[in-house]
Design an enzyme around this catalytic site. Structure first.
Site, PDB file in Angstrom:
ATOM      1  N   GLU A  27      64.251  41.622  39.320  1.00  0.00           N
ATOM      2  CA  GLU A  27      62.991  40.872  39.103  1.00  0.00           C
ATOM      3  C   GLU A  27      63.284  39.436  38.709  1.00  0.00           C
ATOM      4  OE1 GLU A  27      60.255  41.760  40.172  1.00  0.00           O
ATOM      5  OE2 GLU A  27      61.056  43.758  40.576  1.00  0.00           O
ATOM      6  N   SER A  50      68.385  35.419  44.795  1.00  0.00           N
ATOM      7  CA  SER A  50      67.570  34.454  44.060  1.00  0.00           C
ATOM      8  C   SER A  50      66.921  33.437  45.004  1.00  0.00           C
ATOM      9  CB  SER A  50      68.443  33.688  43.053  1.00  0.00           C
ATOM     10  OG  SER A  50      69.080  34.580  42.183  1.00  0.00           O
ATOM     11  N   ARG A  81      73.572  59.401   7.663  1.00  0.00           N
ATOM     12  CA  ARG A  81      75.008  59.116   7.614  1.00  0.00           C
ATOM     13  C   ARG A  81      75.358  58.576   6.230  1.00  0.00           C
ATOM     14  NH1 ARG A  81      79.659  60.489  10.233  1.00  0.00           N
ATOM     15  NH2 ARG A  81      81.134  58.769  10.390  1.00  0.00           N
ATOM     16  N   ARG A 123      71.036  44.015  10.031  1.00  0.00           N
ATOM     17  CA  ARG A 123      71.249  44.134  11.480  1.00  0.00           C
ATOM     18  C   ARG A 123      70.123  44.946  12.117  1.00  0.00           C
ATOM     19  NH1 ARG A 123      76.783  47.080  11.508  1.00  0.00           N
ATOM     20  NH2 ARG A 123      76.771  46.867  13.766  1.00  0.00           N
ATOM     21  N   GLN A 178      63.663  42.863  49.566  1.00  0.00           N
ATOM     22  CA  GLN A 178      63.757  41.403  49.573  1.00  0.00           C
ATOM     23  C   GLN A 178      65.228  40.957  49.615  1.00  0.00           C
ATOM     24  OE1 GLN A 178      61.175  39.130  46.984  1.00  0.00           O
ATOM     25  NE2 GLN A 178      62.882  37.894  46.270  1.00  0.00           N
ATOM     26  N   THR A 179      66.013  41.440  48.626  1.00  0.00           N
ATOM     27  CA  THR A 179      67.384  40.954  48.456  1.00  0.00           C
ATOM     28  C   THR A 179      68.268  41.305  49.652  1.00  0.00           C
ATOM     29  OG1 THR A 179      67.070  41.299  46.117  1.00  0.00           O
ATOM     30  CG2 THR A 179      69.335  41.018  46.844  1.00  0.00           C
ATOM     31  N   ASP A 200      66.947  36.872  38.211  1.00  0.00           N
ATOM     32  CA  ASP A 200      68.055  36.701  37.267  1.00  0.00           C
ATOM     33  C   ASP A 200      67.554  35.922  36.042  1.00  0.00           C
ATOM     34  OD1 ASP A 200      71.202  36.218  36.862  1.00  0.00           O
ATOM     35  OD2 ASP A 200      70.129  34.339  36.528  1.00  0.00           O
ATOM     36  N   THR A 256      68.889  41.265  35.389  1.00  0.00           N
ATOM     37  CA  THR A 256      69.203  40.716  36.714  1.00  0.00           C
ATOM     38  C   THR A 256      68.066  40.906  37.719  1.00  0.00           C
ATOM     39  OG1 THR A 256      71.529  41.204  36.302  1.00  0.00           O
ATOM     40  CG2 THR A 256      70.899  40.813  38.588  1.00  0.00           C
TER      41      THR A 256
HETATM   42  C1  LIG Z   1      69.700  47.736  39.615  1.00  0.00           C
HETATM   43  C2  LIG Z   1      69.149  46.757  40.586  1.00  0.00           C
HETATM   44  C3  LIG Z   1      68.055  47.097  41.357  1.00  0.00           C
HETATM   45  C4  LIG Z   1      67.550  46.209  42.318  1.00  0.00           C
HETATM   46  N1  LIG Z   1      66.494  46.592  43.108  1.00  0.00           N
HETATM   47  C5  LIG Z   1      66.055  45.757  44.089  1.00  0.00           C
HETATM   48  C6  LIG Z   1      65.011  46.153  44.974  1.00  0.00           C
HETATM   49  O1  LIG Z   1      64.482  47.262  44.891  1.00  0.00           O
HETATM   50  N2  LIG Z   1      64.605  45.283  45.933  1.00  0.00           N
HETATM   51  C7  LIG Z   1      65.163  44.045  46.058  1.00  0.00           C
HETATM   52  O2  LIG Z   1      64.740  43.300  46.948  1.00  0.00           O
HETATM   53  N3  LIG Z   1      66.144  43.633  45.238  1.00  0.00           N
HETATM   54  C8  LIG Z   1      66.615  44.454  44.264  1.00  0.00           C
HETATM   55  N4  LIG Z   1      67.628  44.052  43.422  1.00  0.00           N
HETATM   56  C9  LIG Z   1      68.222  42.732  43.602  1.00  0.00           C
HETATM   57  C10 LIG Z   1      67.849  41.764  42.506  1.00  0.00           C
HETATM   58  O3  LIG Z   1      66.496  41.463  42.519  1.00  0.00           O
HETATM   59  C11 LIG Z   1      68.722  40.513  42.636  1.00  0.00           C
HETATM   60  O4  LIG Z   1      70.067  40.942  42.526  1.00  0.00           O
HETATM   61  C12 LIG Z   1      68.389  39.516  41.567  1.00  0.00           C
HETATM   62  O5  LIG Z   1      67.158  38.892  41.847  1.00  0.00           O
HETATM   63  C13 LIG Z   1      69.458  38.428  41.401  1.00  0.00           C
HETATM   64  O6  LIG Z   1      69.688  37.763  42.582  1.00  0.00           O
HETATM   65  P1  LIG Z   1      71.172  37.620  43.189  1.00  0.00           P
HETATM   66  O7  LIG Z   1      71.775  38.951  43.251  1.00  0.00           O
HETATM   67  O8  LIG Z   1      71.032  36.820  44.434  1.00  0.00           O
HETATM   68  O9  LIG Z   1      71.955  36.785  42.115  1.00  0.00           O
HETATM   69  P2  LIG Z   1      72.604  35.360  42.343  1.00  0.00           P
HETATM   70  O10 LIG Z   1      71.500  34.369  42.501  1.00  0.00           O
HETATM   71  O11 LIG Z   1      73.628  35.408  43.399  1.00  0.00           O
HETATM   72  O12 LIG Z   1      73.280  35.153  40.943  1.00  0.00           O
HETATM   73  C14 LIG Z   1      74.697  35.056  40.739  1.00  0.00           C
HETATM   74  C15 LIG Z   1      74.946  34.140  39.537  1.00  0.00           C
HETATM   75  O13 LIG Z   1      74.587  32.819  39.879  1.00  0.00           O
HETATM   76  C16 LIG Z   1      73.702  32.266  38.930  1.00  0.00           C
HETATM   77  N5  LIG Z   1      72.784  31.367  39.645  1.00  0.00           N
HETATM   78  C17 LIG Z   1      72.198  31.571  40.853  1.00  0.00           C
HETATM   79  N6  LIG Z   1      71.426  30.525  41.169  1.00  0.00           N
HETATM   80  C18 LIG Z   1      71.507  29.638  40.177  1.00  0.00           C
HETATM   81  C19 LIG Z   1      70.921  28.357  39.919  1.00  0.00           C
HETATM   82  N7  LIG Z   1      70.060  27.795  40.757  1.00  0.00           N
HETATM   83  N8  LIG Z   1      71.207  27.745  38.762  1.00  0.00           N
HETATM   84  C20 LIG Z   1      72.049  28.325  37.877  1.00  0.00           C
HETATM   85  N9  LIG Z   1      72.633  29.512  38.061  1.00  0.00           N
HETATM   86  C21 LIG Z   1      72.362  30.172  39.194  1.00  0.00           C
HETATM   87  C22 LIG Z   1      72.996  33.465  38.308  1.00  0.00           C
HETATM   88  O14 LIG Z   1      72.555  33.200  36.987  1.00  0.00           O
HETATM   89  C23 LIG Z   1      74.113  34.516  38.314  1.00  0.00           C
HETATM   90  O15 LIG Z   1      74.897  34.382  37.173  1.00  0.00           O
HETATM   91  C24 LIG Z   1      68.141  44.923  42.474  1.00  0.00           C
HETATM   92  C25 LIG Z   1      69.231  44.573  41.671  1.00  0.00           C
HETATM   93  C26 LIG Z   1      69.744  45.467  40.750  1.00  0.00           C
HETATM   94  C27 LIG Z   1      70.930  45.077  39.905  1.00  0.00           C
END
Ligand SMILES: Cc1cc2nc3c(=O)[nH]c(=O)nc-3n(C[C@H](O)[C@H](O)[C@H](O)COP(=O)(O)OP(=O)(O)OC[C@H]3O[C@@H](n4cnc5c(N)ncnc54)[C@H](O)[C@@H]3O)c2cc1C
Length: 688
Positions: free
Chosen positions: A433, A147, A311, A342, A140-141, A435, A431
């Protein structure tokens, strides 16, 4: 200190437990049969050399991916050899304790096709997927978007002449990125791409896309594919998170998953009966994460509880000294109230997570049963609930894993605690599934709709939003206060729930009023964004409320003779569970106290008695702590921890582990001749 003292300390702690640990284990894991099956599966993994964890701390990403592939293929073989189901597969992953390239094949590829494919598509793709003749991932990403699904740049253009889709990465930033399994292992992907039919954009849909040849594993012409490289904290290092770019790559029209939306040969698009029908698989992944958080946090607190029991530091008297056992020894650090306050709330949180994980899975199953008979009534609520719970639970579980490390002082920072690895595996759950901050908007939007329903059709408010009815009479609500008069009143579940309900109702109406007064629109991202902070607050408040409620209900059910025997517990266990439930509820209030005092619901005196009550409950759990973590039933293979092993022999194990460091194989280290000696000799010989 002699090693045997460590063991003696833990063994002695076990003599003080006031409940049957086995009974508690059965309660946590949903009955004896589940406990035995989990043990059986963990043993299967533990005795297979490919899953040996001894050298993990030294693997770089490149070697780790190779290992990850070897482990993935063995995992697939074991699953088929023993005819294991999805639950067993999840337990195998738990035992392996690392994210492998194959994990999204069973975790996303198969579930997405099963939930979004037609009968013919399921028939075509699932049998070979189950036999691992094809291996899939979930793409997807993209480099430019994650997002914001609506702005994905990968397109699927219908080519009517050949009855095909042309998949295209329309720009550099359209490259699929982060995709687990894509970098090296997978032959197929379910790909999210925006449909274009005769120039019209119909938004993102899901396609089954062949990636690599089933003969020689080479990527098909038109696909550029690879691994995105090492990740933070060396986490996910066995996982081949990958990228892919499509250059006008053709796939058959039937490869679009068409259970809900359809596109005919003639190019006629049929939209789904409900816009969010495709959310089922997301709900599943998020619901599974709640259960996973229970397993992760409970592992971290198992390690820290055992280590802190053995400990010893300083000779300070505490109300709970074991000097009767060994006069003259220093104090076990677990006896310090600061340590207990804690640690023990996190044990309570782990128990609450077990309860929440079970309810969330039941909700998911209920949703899918409804959807299969065309009933979409529960979809919006379950989707919002899984989003809110995913955000809240992964946030505090990851924080809890890190706190468990800090609790163990200096040795906590060693890789050999098992917790560093656990943290690195757990932290990206904040992050992926969705953010954790963005996700909270789902529950906020849902609650705003429920506020409208409360005002117009109060009878139709869903059960978990019933608290909104409290706020309908604004002036009465503003005057309402907490009923606690005596410290023991805090132990009433009704009092605890009333406080959470009051807080949720207030935050929901405040958000609703702000949105309305500003003339703002939840569908308008420009103005809606102004409320993101409040969305986060109400979403987490709602998640905390249901977690407290579900734990209370689970403990109540445990003593009810009408409950299924798997979810019942003995009276001695229930006594401790009640204390844990109280601690979970009151500690959650205490850490969010501002929300309960800012409208005057709690008085200053109530805040003080609340704090005192939390301290009391914590102290009352001192004899039970080791039993409570033993009850999680995490075998040593799973914990992979020198400090947290079942026998408590922490120092000996830590010493032995350090001897396995490759640097220690030589008396004089590499680099002596090249670097150290020239420096030492630069200004002449110094005679000792
Ligand atoms: C270890 C790992 C494995 C993954 N595996 C997969 C996979 O198998 N398949 C796949 O498709 N994807 C995968 N991903 C991707 C993952 O699903 C996305 O990275 C995640 O959904 C976050 O989206 P983004 O990277 O676009 O973050 P962004 O949306 O770019 O976020 C960046 C920042 O902006 C903030 N932000 C964004 N939009 C808003 C808003 N509207 N309001 C306020 N704040 C906002 C967020 O909180 C964050 O702090 C993986 C990611 C990781 C780290």
């Amino acid at each position: 200190m002699a090693e045997s003292q460590n063991k003696r300390d833990l063994a002695y702690a076990r003599t003080k437990i006031n409940f049957d640990v086995k009974d508690m284990t059965n309660f946590l894991h949903g009955g004896e049969a589940n406990v035995e099956q989990r043990r059986y599966i963990i043993d299967l993994i533990a005795k297979d050399p490919v899953f040996n964890k001894d050298d993990w701390g030294w693997l770089n990403h490149t070697d780790a991916v190779k290992r990850g592939i070897a482990m993935s293929t063995r995992l697939a073989e074991i699953k088929m050899e023993h005819d294991l189901n999805d639950l067993d597969f999840a337990t195998m992953m738990e035992a392996i304790d690392d994210t492998l390239p194959i994990v999204l094949h069973n975790g996303a590829f198969i579930p997405v096709i099963t939930s979004q494919g037609t009968e013919e598509q399921i028939e075509k793709w699932i049998p070979p997927a189950e036999k691992y003749q094809i291996i899939g991932c979930y793409a997807q990403t993209e480099l430019g978007h994650g997002s914001n699904l609506s702005q994905l740049e990968t397109t699927a253009t219908l080519v009517k002449e050949t009855d095909e889709w042309e998949i295209n990465s329309t720009s550099f930033t359209a490259a699929k990125w982060w995709i687990g399994g894509l970098g090296a292992l997978c032959t197929h992907a379910v790909v999210q791409a925006r449909i274009f039919i005769e120039g019209k954009d119909y938004g993102a849909h899901v396609f089954v896309v062949p990636l690599r040849s089933l003969d020689d594993h080479k990527p098909f012409p038109g696909i550029e594919i690879g691994d995105i490289g090492p990740k933070a904290y060396n986490g996910f290092n066995k996982m081949d998170n990958g990228f892919a770019r499509f250059n006008k790559y053709r796939i058959p029209r039937e490869n679009m998953l068409m259970r809900f939306s359809k596109v005919s040969k003639e190019g006629v698009y049929t939209k789904p009966p409900h816009a969010k029908l495709a959310y089922g698989s997301m709900v599943l992944l998020r619901s599974v994460l709640i259960k996973q958080m229970a397993l992760y946090l409970s592992r971290a607190v198992t390690v820290s509880t055992r280590y802190l029991t053995v400990r010893r530091q300083f000779n300070n008297p505490t109300s709970r000294n074991d000097s009767d056992l060994n006069p003259g020894l220093e104090t076990q650090v677990i006896n310090y109230p600061m340590v207990q306050n804690r640690l023990f709330p996190m044990i309570a949180q782990s128990y609450a997570l077990f309860a929440a994980g079970a309810v969330m899975m039941d909700m998911y199953i209920g949703l899918m049963t409804g959807l299969s008979s065309g009933n979409i009534g529960a979809l919006a609520e379950v989707h919002a609930m899984s989003s809110a719970l995913k955000s809240y639970c992964t946030t505090f579980a990851v924080a809890g894993v890190e706190e468990s490390r800090k609790l163990m002082g200096g040795h906590g920072f060693s890789y050999f605690t098992g917790i560093a690895h656990l943290f690195a595996s757990t932290v990206p759950s904040n992050t992926y599934e969705g953010d954790n901050y963005v996700l909270t908007q789902q529950m906020a939007r849902y609650l705003l709709k429920e506020v409208k329903t409360a005002r117009t059709n109060p009878d139709q408010v869903t059960p978990y939003s019933k608290y909104l009815l409290l706020g309908l009479n604004k002036s009465a609500f503003a005057r309402s206060t907490c009923s606690v008069a005596l410290p023991e009143d805090w132990l009433s579940p009704a009092v605890q729930l009333a406080a959470f309900e009051h807080r949720c109702a207030r935050l929901a109406y405040e958000l609703s009023d702000a949105v309305e007064q500003g003339g703002l629109d939840t569908a308008n991202p420009k103005t809606w964004s102004d409320h993101n902070i409040e969305c986060y607050r109400i979403s987490h408040a709602h998640a905390q409320y249901v977690m407290v409620l579900w734990f209370i209900q689970a403990v109540r059910d445990a003593s009810n003779p009408e409950t299924d025997v798997e979810r019942r517990a003995e009276p001695a266990s229930i006594k401790v569970l009640e204390r844990l439930s109280n601690l979970h509820a009151l500690h959650t209030i205490q850490t969010n106290l501002v929300d309960f005092v800012e409208d005057g619901y709690f008085s200053p005196a109530q805040c003080q008695s609340l704090r005192a009550q939390v301290k009391n409950i914590v102290a009352s759990l001192a004899d039970e702590a080791v039993g409570l973590v033993d009850a999680f039933d995490h075998p040593d293979f799973l914990l992979n921890s020198a400090l947290g092993a079942t026998d408590g022999d922490a120092y000996k194990r830590l010493w032995d582990k350090a001897q396995s460091e490759p640097l220690n194989r030589r008396e004089v280290c590499d680099g002596y001749e090249e670097y150290i000696r020239p420096l030492l000799k630069k200004h002449g010989e110094f005679k000792l």
